[in-house]
Design an enzyme around this catalytic site. Structure first.
Site, PDB file in Angstrom:
ATOM      1  N   ARG A 294     101.209-122.586  79.295  1.00 35.72           N
ATOM      2  CA  ARG A 294     101.874-123.607  79.307  1.00 35.72           C
ATOM      3  C   ARG A 294     103.181-123.087  78.273  1.00 35.72           C
ATOM      4  NH1 ARG A 294     100.001-128.739  78.732  1.00 35.72           N
ATOM      5  NH2 ARG A 294     102.086-130.328  77.609  1.00 35.72           N
TER       6      ARG A 294
ATOM      7  N   ARG B 145     102.508-145.246  81.904  1.00 36.28           N
ATOM      8  CA  ARG B 145     100.980-145.296  82.413  1.00 36.28           C
ATOM      9  C   ARG B 145     100.356-145.383  80.667  1.00 36.28           C
ATOM     10  NH1 ARG B 145      99.678-139.122  82.280  1.00 36.28           N
ATOM     11  NH2 ARG B 145     101.211-139.232  79.768  1.00 36.28           N
TER      12      ARG B 145
ATOM     13  N   LYS C 203     100.430-133.715  87.503  1.00 36.93           N
ATOM     14  CA  LYS C 203      99.257-132.345  87.836  1.00 36.93           C
ATOM     15  C   LYS C 203      97.803-132.996  87.861  1.00 36.93           C
ATOM     16  CE  LYS C 203     101.128-130.836  83.958  1.00 36.93           C
ATOM     17  NZ  LYS C 203     102.179-131.513  83.373  1.00 36.93           N
TER      18      LYS C 203
ATOM     19  N   ARG D 131     108.022-134.330  73.701  1.00 35.80           N
ATOM     20  CA  ARG D 131     107.480-133.500  74.944  1.00 35.80           C
ATOM     21  C   ARG D 131     108.156-132.679  76.303  1.00 35.80           C
ATOM     22  NH1 ARG D 131     102.498-138.100  76.640  1.00 35.80           N
ATOM     23  NH2 ARG D 131     102.600-136.336  78.575  1.00 35.80           N
TER      24      ARG D 131
ATOM     25  N   ARG E  12      96.781-143.244  76.274  1.00 33.53           N
ATOM     26  CA  ARG E  12      96.808-141.655  75.231  1.00 33.53           C
ATOM     27  C   ARG E  12      98.089-142.021  73.901  1.00 33.53           C
ATOM     28  NH1 ARG E  12      98.225-137.413  79.479  1.00 33.53           N
ATOM     29  NH2 ARG E  12      99.301-136.055  77.528  1.00 33.53           N
TER      30      ARG E  12
END
Ligand code: AP5
Ligand code: MG
Length: 187
Positions: free
Chosen positions: A89, A128, A14, A146, A134
């Site tokens: 969401r 990532r 996204k 998640r 993160r």
């Protein structure tokens, strides 16, 4: 005003696609994840409360993100359109967005959903993690939470927009350019 929603599981791409779309179409990109990370970085009260939830891969309360989006709509009056990323969401957030837009005489233009399988979510986020650091990418347990939060709370949003005739899904497996072309085709 156009209101496009970029939808999809964690790691679907996204944010990656939003950056390219903003350049091409001059939309205002609104990522609730980015806005929350900014609050955390600035050490605000909201950021402090959100951090514990985000870091374990759970959603923050609906009212928090709804308030952030409302204030962004207020602030950005002279943009060509909005590209929402990571919002709504939950079905409650989708209903709230509809009401917010209706009050302005507007509506969601289209929901573009980027779909990838759970195994790929895990792979992409693990990669990532090595680059971005993160906190919610830190380990497999958080990533798995998640993914399960996505299935339990976010997936029902698909039915909401299908019922409204606004849902368009693309296969998110492919190169970044291939996915971008498909999204541009829809827009
Ligand atoms: P958020 O920041 O929205 O995270 P997310 O939805 O989990 O999605 P990501 O940002 O992890 O993935 P992405 O789809 O943007 O993928 P990316 O482009 O980076 O939310 C974080 C947290 O904030 C939530 O867990 C929650 O706590 C809270 N929150 C946010 N919004 C909320 C809301 N509305 N309500 C309640 N709580 C909320 O790509 C991933 C990786 O893959 C990158 O490394 C990228 O380079 C790579 N990649 C991308 N495309 C491709 C491709 N085609 N091929 C190969 N690699 C690719
Ligand atoms: Mg993102």
């Amino acid at each position: 005003m156009k209101y496009f929603i970029l939808f999809g599981p964690p790691g679907a791409g996204k944010g990656t696609q939003a950056a390219k779309l903003v350049e091409k179409f001059k939309f205002k990109h609104l990522s609730t994840g980015d806005l929350l990370r900014e609050e955390i970085k600035n050490g605000t009260e909201l950021g402090k409360k959100a951090k514990a939830l985000i870091d374990k891969g759970s959603l923050v309360p609906d009212e928090v993100v709804e308030g952030m989006i409302a204030s962004q709509f207020e602030k950005n009056t002279s943009v060509g359109g909005f590209l929402l990323d990571g919002f709504p969401r939950t079905t409650a957030q989708a209903e709230h967005l509809d009401a917010m837009l209706k009050a302005r005489g507007e509506e969601v233009t289209s929901v573009i959903s980027i779909m990838i399988p759970d195994e790929m979510v895990m792979e992409r986020i693990r990669s990532r993690a090595l680059i971005e650091g993160r906190a919610d990418d830190a380990n497999d347990e958080i990533i798995a939470n998640r993914i399960s939060t996505y299935h339990a709370k976010t997936e029902p949003v698909i039915e909401f927009y299908k019922a409204a005739g606004k849902y368009q899904e693309i296969n998110g497996v492919g190169t970044i350019e291939e996915i971008f072309d498909k999204i541009c085709g829809i827009i």
